[in-house]
Write a protein that holds these residues in place. Structure first.
Motif, mmCIF file in Angstrom:
data_model
loop_
_atom_site.group_PDB
_atom_site.id
_atom_site.type_symbol
_atom_site.label_atom_id
_atom_site.label_comp_id
_atom_site.label_asym_id
_atom_site.label_seq_id
_atom_site.Cartn_x
_atom_site.Cartn_y
_atom_site.Cartn_z
ATOM 1 N N LEU A 130 0.334 40.077 -11.224
ATOM 2 C CA LEU A 130 0.326 39.944 -12.679
ATOM 3 C C LEU A 130 -1.076 39.615 -13.178
ATOM 4 O O LEU A 130 -1.721 38.678 -12.688
ATOM 5 C CB LEU A 130 1.273 38.818 -13.102
ATOM 6 N N ASP A 131 -1.519 40.390 -14.157
ATOM 7 C CA ASP A 131 -2.714 40.034 -14.897
ATOM 8 C C ASP A 131 -2.394 38.763 -15.697
ATOM 9 O O ASP A 131 -1.232 38.482 -15.990
ATOM 10 C CB ASP A 131 -3.079 41.207 -15.823
ATOM 11 N N ARG A 132 -3.420 38.006 -16.051
ATOM 12 C CA ARG A 132 -3.178 36.747 -16.758
ATOM 13 C C ARG A 132 -3.265 36.924 -18.292
ATOM 14 O O ARG A 132 -2.249 36.881 -18.982
ATOM 15 C CB ARG A 132 -4.215 35.704 -16.288
ATOM 16 N N ASP A 133 -4.473 37.178 -18.781
ATOM 17 C CA ASP A 133 -4.704 37.182 -20.233
ATOM 18 C C ASP A 133 -4.190 38.461 -20.885
ATOM 19 O O ASP A 133 -4.546 39.562 -20.482
ATOM 20 C CB ASP A 133 -6.202 37.024 -20.523
ATOM 21 N N GLY A 134 -3.356 38.295 -21.891
ATOM 22 C CA GLY A 134 -2.788 39.450 -22.584
ATOM 23 C C GLY A 134 -1.516 39.965 -21.935
ATOM 24 O O GLY A 134 -0.843 40.829 -22.482
ATOM 25 N N THR A 135 -1.218 39.439 -20.743
ATOM 26 C CA THR A 135 -0.009 39.857 -20.025
ATOM 27 C C THR A 135 0.989 38.704 -19.950
ATOM 28 O O THR A 135 2.137 38.838 -20.371
ATOM 29 C CB THR A 135 -0.371 40.350 -18.608
ATOM 30 N N LEU A 136 0.542 37.569 -19.424
ATOM 31 C CA LEU A 136 1.410 36.393 -19.349
ATOM 32 C C LEU A 136 1.199 35.477 -20.542
ATOM 33 O O LEU A 136 2.095 34.734 -20.948
ATOM 34 C CB LEU A 136 1.125 35.616 -18.060
ATOM 35 N N GLY B 28 -0.050 44.773 -15.997
ATOM 36 C CA GLY B 28 -1.115 44.289 -16.867
ATOM 37 C C GLY B 28 -1.071 44.943 -18.231
ATOM 38 O O GLY B 28 -0.279 45.858 -18.468
ATOM 39 N N ASP B 29 -1.934 44.460 -19.130
ATOM 40 C CA ASP B 29 -1.969 44.975 -20.502
ATOM 41 C C ASP B 29 -3.110 45.959 -20.699
ATOM 42 O O ASP B 29 -3.388 46.366 -21.816
ATOM 43 C CB ASP B 29 -2.112 43.813 -21.505
ATOM 44 N N ASN B 30 -3.763 46.332 -19.587
ATOM 45 C CA ASN B 30 -4.968 47.123 -19.713
ATOM 46 C C ASN B 30 -4.963 48.268 -18.703
ATOM 47 O O ASN B 30 -4.387 48.131 -17.621
ATOM 48 C CB ASN B 30 -6.165 46.201 -19.437
ATOM 49 N N ILE C 108 -7.354 49.083 -16.916
ATOM 50 C CA ILE C 108 -8.046 48.655 -15.689
ATOM 51 C C ILE C 108 -7.070 47.990 -14.711
ATOM 52 O O ILE C 108 -7.278 48.047 -13.501
ATOM 53 C CB ILE C 108 -9.247 47.705 -15.956
ATOM 54 N N ASP C 109 -6.012 47.394 -15.239
ATOM 55 C CA ASP C 109 -4.981 46.815 -14.369
ATOM 56 C C ASP C 109 -4.209 47.933 -13.671
ATOM 57 O O ASP C 109 -3.929 47.854 -12.467
ATOM 58 C CB ASP C 109 -4.014 45.940 -15.177
ATOM 59 N N VAL C 110 -3.861 48.932 -14.454
ATOM 60 C CA VAL C 110 -3.150 50.096 -13.916
ATOM 61 C C VAL C 110 -3.974 50.732 -12.793
ATOM 62 O O VAL C 110 -3.464 51.052 -11.715
ATOM 63 C CB VAL C 110 -2.890 51.129 -15.045
HETATM 64 MG MG LIG Z 1 -5.338 41.387 -19.641
#
Ligand SMILES: [Mg+2]
Ligand SMILES: [Zn+2]
Length: 196
Positions: free
Chosen positions: A13-19, A138-140, A142-144
């Protein structure tokens, strides 16, 4: 990748914008930053045998807006909060580097800033995670991409920066309104192979 035997699946899990809300440089975790329902959704994953691992870019450290220790505290604080809520957290890792910074200990390109897969690979190695049976959320984009490079499946959520990416999401990547929809995705058998 663990040699010899298969590791366990996990949800990265990404942190910022996701959790939780992305509020810029964050030196300490506060529960009110979490999006509503996040802890319950992750608890549901724990109940289904899916532990989580946190991976976050904290280029603020390279930029001098946060100390390494502060970035560590904020991420560990979130992990500790989730664990106290009953969520199985295998581990967490953050990237302190930034490619646009040219001086200081965290300057320049690295192998861990997402979309590089370094954070996921490090945690997979450390905790015996089978990347092929795991997912990166993630929300980005770059996470994908980090998930793709690490060998996991990827999911994008529409919290945080997510909605900016509508129309540019690679085919086959599930789009969820938020992390709260993750248990339903698991319920639909998104994970091709056995999990848990
Ligand atoms: Mg994020
Ligand atoms: Zn890095």
């Amino acid at each position: 990748m663990i040699e010899g035997r298969r590791g366990r699946p996990a949800v990265f899990l990404d942190r910022d914008g996701t959790l939780m809300r992305d509020t810029g440089p964050l030196a300490a975790f506060h529960p009110e930053l979490l999006y509503p329902g996040v802890a319950d959704a992750l608890l549901e994953l724990t109940a289904r045998g899916l532990p989580v691992a946190l991976v976050t870019n904290q280029g603020w450290v390279a930029r001098g807006a946060l100390t390494y220790r502060e970035a560590e505290q904020a991420t560990a604080g979130l992990a500790g909060y989730l664990e106290r809520a009953g969520v199985r957290v295998l581990g967490w890792a953050f990237c302190p580097h930034h490619p646009d910074v040219d001086t200081g200990p965290y300057a320049g390109r690295c192998a861990c800033r997402k979309p590089e897969p370094g954070l996921l690979l490090r945690l997979a190695m450390r905790h015996g995670i089978d990347l092929w049976r795991s997912v990166m959320v993630g929300d980005n984009l770059i996470d994908v991409e980090a998930g793709r490079r690490a060998g996991t499946q990827s999911v994008i959520v529409m919290t945080g920066d997510g909605s900016r990416h509508r129309g540019h999401i690679p085919e086959g990547v599930p789009v969820l309104e938020s992390v709260c929809d993750l248990p339903r995705l698991v319920g639909r058998g998104f994970w091709a192979s056995d999990y848990g």
